[in-house]
Design a protein around this motif. Structure first.
Motif, PDB file in Angstrom:
ATOM      1  N   SER A   1     -37.956   1.025 -20.283  1.00 25.27           N
ATOM      2  CA  SER A   1     -36.957  -0.229 -20.193  1.00 25.27           C
ATOM      3  C   SER A   1     -35.598   0.336 -19.854  1.00 25.27           C
ATOM      4  O   SER A   1     -34.630  -0.037 -19.145  1.00 25.27           O
ATOM      5  CB  SER A   1     -37.199  -1.304 -21.001  1.00 25.27           C
ATOM      6  N   LEU A   2     -35.139   1.061 -20.872  1.00 28.04           N
ATOM      7  CA  LEU A   2     -34.006   1.849 -21.070  1.00 28.04           C
ATOM      8  C   LEU A   2     -33.580   2.439 -19.859  1.00 28.04           C
ATOM      9  O   LEU A   2     -32.464   2.241 -19.269  1.00 28.04           O
ATOM     10  CB  LEU A   2     -34.201   2.764 -22.108  1.00 28.04           C
ATOM     11  N   LEU A   3     -34.400   3.493 -19.508  1.00 34.94           N
ATOM     12  CA  LEU A   3     -34.134   4.107 -18.033  1.00 34.94           C
ATOM     13  C   LEU A   3     -33.977   3.462 -16.655  1.00 34.94           C
ATOM     14  O   LEU A   3     -32.877   3.327 -16.223  1.00 34.94           O
ATOM     15  CB  LEU A   3     -35.232   5.285 -17.963  1.00 34.94           C
TER      16      LEU A   3
ATOM     17  N   GLY B   1     -33.726   0.090 -16.578  1.00 39.34           N
ATOM     18  CA  GLY B   1     -32.692  -1.165 -16.562  1.00 39.34           C
ATOM     19  C   GLY B   1     -31.278  -0.253 -16.559  1.00 39.34           C
ATOM     20  O   GLY B   1     -30.466  -1.047 -15.543  1.00 39.34           O
ATOM     21  N   ALA B   2     -31.130   0.894 -17.059  1.00 42.06           N
ATOM     22  CA  ALA B   2     -29.676   1.122 -16.864  1.00 42.06           C
ATOM     23  C   ALA B   2     -29.495   1.639 -15.554  1.00 42.06           C
ATOM     24  O   ALA B   2     -28.267   1.315 -14.727  1.00 42.06           O
ATOM     25  CB  ALA B   2     -29.449   2.719 -17.696  1.00 42.06           C
ATOM     26  N   VAL B   3     -30.223   2.175 -14.661  1.00 44.92           N
ATOM     27  CA  VAL B   3     -30.247   2.821 -13.275  1.00 44.92           C
ATOM     28  C   VAL B   3     -30.043   1.688 -12.559  1.00 44.92           C
ATOM     29  O   VAL B   3     -29.201   1.604 -11.648  1.00 44.92           O
ATOM     30  CB  VAL B   3     -31.153   3.666 -13.063  1.00 44.92           C
ATOM     31  N   ASN B   4     -30.936   0.740 -12.670  1.00 48.07           N
ATOM     32  CA  ASN B   4     -30.998  -0.705 -11.850  1.00 48.07           C
ATOM     33  C   ASN B   4     -29.782  -1.381 -12.021  1.00 48.07           C
ATOM     34  O   ASN B   4     -29.323  -1.757 -10.967  1.00 48.07           O
ATOM     35  CB  ASN B   4     -32.181  -1.523 -12.028  1.00 48.07           C
ATOM     36  N   GLN B   5     -29.136  -1.402 -13.087  1.00 49.68           N
ATOM     37  CA  GLN B   5     -28.099  -2.078 -13.363  1.00 49.68           C
ATOM     38  C   GLN B   5     -26.933  -1.477 -12.400  1.00 49.68           C
ATOM     39  O   GLN B   5     -25.990  -2.333 -11.864  1.00 49.68           O
ATOM     40  CB  GLN B   5     -27.438  -2.182 -14.866  1.00 49.68           C
TER      41      GLN B   5
ATOM     42  N   LEU C   1     -26.364  -3.294 -21.492  1.00 52.01           N
ATOM     43  CA  LEU C   1     -26.749  -4.485 -20.631  1.00 52.01           C
ATOM     44  C   LEU C   1     -28.049  -4.320 -19.835  1.00 52.01           C
ATOM     45  O   LEU C   1     -28.697  -5.312 -19.827  1.00 52.01           O
ATOM     46  CB  LEU C   1     -25.618  -5.127 -19.645  1.00 52.01           C
ATOM     47  N   GLY C   2     -28.139  -3.376 -19.002  1.00 53.08           N
ATOM     48  CA  GLY C   2     -29.287  -3.024 -18.139  1.00 53.08           C
ATOM     49  C   GLY C   2     -30.290  -2.927 -18.807  1.00 53.08           C
ATOM     50  O   GLY C   2     -31.415  -3.581 -18.610  1.00 53.08           O
ATOM     51  N   ALA C   3     -30.281  -2.322 -20.174  1.00 48.29           N
ATOM     52  CA  ALA C   3     -31.562  -1.918 -21.072  1.00 48.29           C
ATOM     53  C   ALA C   3     -32.052  -3.379 -21.551  1.00 48.29           C
ATOM     54  O   ALA C   3     -33.274  -3.749 -21.280  1.00 48.29           O
ATOM     55  CB  ALA C   3     -31.184  -1.221 -22.058  1.00 48.29           C
TER      56      ALA C   3
ATOM     57  N   GLN D   1     -33.412  -5.822 -18.965  1.00 47.46           N
ATOM     58  CA  GLN D   1     -34.702  -5.535 -18.177  1.00 47.46           C
ATOM     59  C   GLN D   1     -35.827  -5.872 -19.322  1.00 47.46           C
ATOM     60  O   GLN D   1     -36.703  -6.427 -18.784  1.00 47.46           O
ATOM     61  CB  GLN D   1     -34.794  -3.899 -18.309  1.00 47.46           C
TER      62      GLN D   1
END
Lengths: 237, 237
Positions: free
Chosen positions: A195-197, A199-203, B198-200, B203
DNA sequence: ATTTTTTTCGACGTTTTATCGGAAATATTG
DNA sequence: CAATATTTCCGATAAAACGTCGAAAAAAAT
């Protein structure tokens, strides 16, 4: 020749014998999702289908799915509205089938590019950077996929869901592999790390698609990926 | 000054004299976004408006915005379709106005809860945990906001955009503050760090809204927030 | 009680979606 | 090549959803 042997094996049993097999299997499945559209007989049809997809991508990216009208897409494709309905039973159907082919292309490109890499970390770095780059290179597709379809509740009712699942599954697998090979510390929740990875990139991708910030998406996504992978690798157990 | 981190959001008012003032100002603006709907004279109208919003939230969360019918919402609210048009000029208008009040409520709740905290890190931890909890407690709202509206291209054309900007701006501000106070290492791109956090968290929230995984969102979001904040605090300069 | 303002709603026009039967184009067969 | 069968396309039209308007009902003001 791993590809061929893999194909043969997957016909026989669902369970791969080795890690390498499992990885190949994952990539194979991602690149061979069956097409939803029924096969057409004439070449003319294939052309028409392509015209529809091209037109739909342009119109959807320009107006958003909800504001787009079937009639506009048909006009843009140079066919009548009723012909469009021969190919897709509704606007929704079209919208949710549209991103599939690009997604498969992405998986294929990744499959080729990853061939040389051995460490899980390298594979991850490549995967996430490539996903951002792919969105940049196919910005219309990116808008549709990241801003309208991926987060949508509706995606879970479509065939596209499988490809979306593949997308996350690959990250998950590579983190597991990294832990097994001692590149990442154990004792962490793999799902959380994924999720971390992701989520960060998608953001970063989403922000770029919406505001064209940061200016240089390729650089920014490589940077954040590198940073997060470092963080993960250096975490205390 | 990290001008770069300001790039994505447009700060509109004059600069407050102190840090504390700036923080108060940020929270104040977030909790006092003007309502778009014109004020009605009679109490009856306020009730009707509330019925519309309640009905719309239920219907949108159940069917998704695109599949929802104005007629269904009106029926659910116990009024005629034409009355609904007295309040909102279109379905889109309604959908993009709907999340505002909840969002203001969230900012108010945070403002109250954060009062005691002093360190930037504590404030961040609280902010992100509370955002996940808020989505869990108001799951229908969460589905609408996180899965349909936030990522949408259309949001950038609406009033709601300001509240969405506030949401990110607060994270950005707190990271800056953390760096200034030495809680986080300097030399990192603040904007990147904000995307990471925020992304993490988002997600995780989105996954929960779609699949109800992880089972315990409160615990999971607190955990991932804690983990990422640790990572950031322990990063080498 | 009467007038004025506000709110509601049914009737109706418009736009968009979707269907269907037959015409046109292509492929197949004799 | 001509006749026939199949596939593809489209105009006409039905169905559904959106949106408007004027007049009735309700509330407020005089």
């Amino acid at each position: 020749m791993p590809t061929q042997s893999r194909a043969a094996v997957s016909l026989q049993s669902a369970l791969p014998a080795t890690d390498a097999d499992e990885w190949e299997d994952l990539l194979h499945r991602a690149t061979t999702r069956p097409k939803r559209a029924p096969d057409r007989k004439q070449d003319r049809s294939k052309r028409t289908e392509q015209q529809i997809l091209n037109a739909a991508l342009r119109v959807f990216a320009r107006d958003g799915i909800s504001r787009s009208r079937i009639a506009d897409i048909a006009a843009e494709a140079g066919i009548s509205t009723s012909t469009l309905y021969e190919y897709y039973k509704s606007k929704e159907d079209l919208a949710y089938d549209l991103p599939t082919s690009h997604l498969v292309t992405f998986f294929e490109e990744y499959r080729t590019a990853v061939a040389g890499r051995t460490s899980a970390r390298d594979k991850l770095q490549l995967y996430l950077s490539m996903s951002a780059d792919f969105a940049r290179e196919h910005a219309e597709w990116g808008r549709l996929f990241y801003l309208e379809i991926w987060p949508s509740v509706l995606v879970s009712e479509t065939e596209l869901r499988h490809s979306v699942d593949d997308f996350a599954r690959i990250v998950l697998y590579l983190i597991d592999e990294g832990v097994r090979q001692g590149e990442f510390p154990a004792g962490r929740n793999t799902y959380e790390t994924a999720s971390l990875l992701l989520g960060a990139v998608n953001q970063v991708i989403i922000t770029w698609l919406l505001y064209r910030r940061p200016r240089n998406l390729t650089k920014a996504s490589a940077e954040i990926t590198e940073r997060v992978l470092n963080m993960i690798a250096n975490e205390k157990d």
